[in-house]
Design a protein around this motif. Sequence first.
Motif, PDB file in Angstrom:
ATOM      1  N   GLN A 110      -3.602  -5.500  -8.185  1.00 48.27           N
ATOM      2  CA  GLN A 110      -4.732  -4.642  -7.811  1.00 48.27           C
ATOM      3  C   GLN A 110      -5.832  -5.445  -7.116  1.00 48.27           C
ATOM      4  O   GLN A 110      -6.427  -4.991  -6.142  1.00 48.27           O
ATOM      5  CB  GLN A 110      -5.284  -3.950  -9.067  1.00 48.27           C
ATOM      6  N   LEU A 111      -6.101  -6.646  -7.619  1.00 51.85           N
ATOM      7  CA  LEU A 111      -7.116  -7.486  -6.992  1.00 51.85           C
ATOM      8  C   LEU A 111      -6.703  -7.913  -5.586  1.00 51.85           C
ATOM      9  O   LEU A 111      -7.535  -7.984  -4.674  1.00 51.85           O
ATOM     10  CB  LEU A 111      -7.389  -8.727  -7.856  1.00 51.85           C
ATOM     11  N   THR A 112      -5.420  -8.179  -5.404  1.00 45.22           N
ATOM     12  CA  THR A 112      -4.932  -8.554  -4.074  1.00 45.22           C
ATOM     13  C   THR A 112      -5.056  -7.380  -3.111  1.00 45.22           C
ATOM     14  O   THR A 112      -5.422  -7.551  -1.939  1.00 45.22           O
ATOM     15  CB  THR A 112      -3.465  -9.029  -4.148  1.00 45.22           C
ATOM     16  N   LYS A 113      -4.780  -6.179  -3.595  1.00 43.79           N
ATOM     17  CA  LYS A 113      -4.948  -4.990  -2.748  1.00 43.79           C
ATOM     18  C   LYS A 113      -6.422  -4.769  -2.404  1.00 43.79           C
ATOM     19  O   LYS A 113      -6.747  -4.334  -1.292  1.00 43.79           O
ATOM     20  CB  LYS A 113      -4.370  -3.748  -3.450  1.00 43.79           C
ATOM     21  N   LEU A 114      -7.296  -5.084  -3.343  1.00 45.20           N
ATOM     22  CA  LEU A 114      -8.731  -4.963  -3.078  1.00 45.20           C
ATOM     23  C   LEU A 114      -9.139  -5.889  -1.933  1.00 45.20           C
ATOM     24  O   LEU A 114      -9.920  -5.502  -1.048  1.00 45.20           O
ATOM     25  CB  LEU A 114      -9.530  -5.293  -4.340  1.00 45.20           C
ATOM     26  N   ILE A 115      -8.612  -7.099  -1.932  1.00 49.59           N
ATOM     27  CA  ILE A 115      -8.920  -8.044  -0.855  1.00 49.59           C
ATOM     28  C   ILE A 115      -8.421  -7.508   0.480  1.00 49.59           C
ATOM     29  O   ILE A 115      -9.101  -7.641   1.516  1.00 49.59           O
ATOM     30  CB  ILE A 115      -8.323  -9.427  -1.175  1.00 49.59           C
ATOM     31  N   GLU A 116      -7.269  -6.856   0.482  1.00 51.59           N
ATOM     32  CA  GLU A 116      -6.761  -6.254   1.715  1.00 51.59           C
ATOM     33  C   GLU A 116      -7.679  -5.129   2.190  1.00 51.59           C
ATOM     34  O   GLU A 116      -7.894  -4.940   3.395  1.00 51.59           O
ATOM     35  CB  GLU A 116      -5.338  -5.723   1.511  1.00 51.59           C
ATOM     36  N   VAL A 117      -8.243  -4.386   1.244  1.00 54.95           N
ATOM     37  CA  VAL A 117      -9.195  -3.328   1.606  1.00 54.95           C
ATOM     38  C   VAL A 117     -10.448  -3.945   2.231  1.00 54.95           C
ATOM     39  O   VAL A 117     -10.962  -3.452   3.237  1.00 54.95           O
ATOM     40  CB  VAL A 117      -9.566  -2.474   0.372  1.00 54.95           C
TER      41      VAL A 117
END
Length: 320
Positions: free
Chosen positions: A100-107
């Motif tokens: 989830q944190l990695t997806k947040l960085i992509e956002v």
Amino acid sequence: MHELRFNPLTGEWVIISSTRSSRPVLPEGSCPLCPGVLELEKDYDLAVFDNRYPSLLLNAEEPHTYGSRVLKTEKAIGKCEVIMYTSEHNSAVSKLNLKQLTKLIEVWCDRYRELSNLNGIKYIFIFENRGKEVGTTLSHAHGQLYAFPFIPKRIKEKLHTIKTYYLKNLSCALCDLIKENSLEKNIVRETEYMLTVVPPYARFPYEVHIYPKRHVSAIIDLTAREKIDLAVAIGDVAKRYDKLFDEAFPYMMTLYNPPVNTGEIHDDYFHFHVEFNPPKRTKDKLKWMASVETGSWTFINPSEPEEVAKKLREVVIDNG
């Protein structure tokens, strides 16, 4: 009223945002950021939406004029967005898994890219306020983003300082700081691609910075592996904070990228980094921004950064 006013004494632009719509009345105990309540109709994973009460507007009205040589005003052009980390109300950065944190960085990367293409935008400021101690009224895990039509004063100071260093030494100040190993006593955690430190020049007692080891100017320049490591580092800091005093630790997290649409390339000397600035000085005391800090921008840190780094380093957390 939405407009920018220039401070002729400091060179700062001040955003005047005095007209705000009345907040909708919600059932007692309900959260406007939870699915189906107000902002988002359905369950979501990560979500981004325009702030309902923005300080900056893409269609900002013409500002009033003073008819003065000294007092200047401009349109408050820009964008304010809310970034939702998860639909789970009781979650937090310290509780999010690595995926989830990695997806947040992509956002974050996606929003930086898209907003960089807007005419008039000069700086994209991504941040999170956590805790009532820093003015947060909603506990649901979320961050924000302001796309400014100017370069904020502190960013200008950073740019000037690191560019001056680069022109003198032909190298990046942060890269040199990392290479010379002078941060050894200030390291909280080190991964393959990221360095987490309580910097020797920390302004707040529990201030923590995250530096990519490789020179990258903006978050969008990170490789996939570096983004994962950044996610690990951000989650690790948040977990250490919460475990330190066994509470939901308040903080301000800010991401520092170079300006956009300035006609200048900052890649050689600007080094992307993340700062955590918590208001705590002890479990029961806050580090207030008093006269010296507020009036002169000179911070007095009541703690030794090396001792704080040691304390955070020794916090036992589950990184599984």
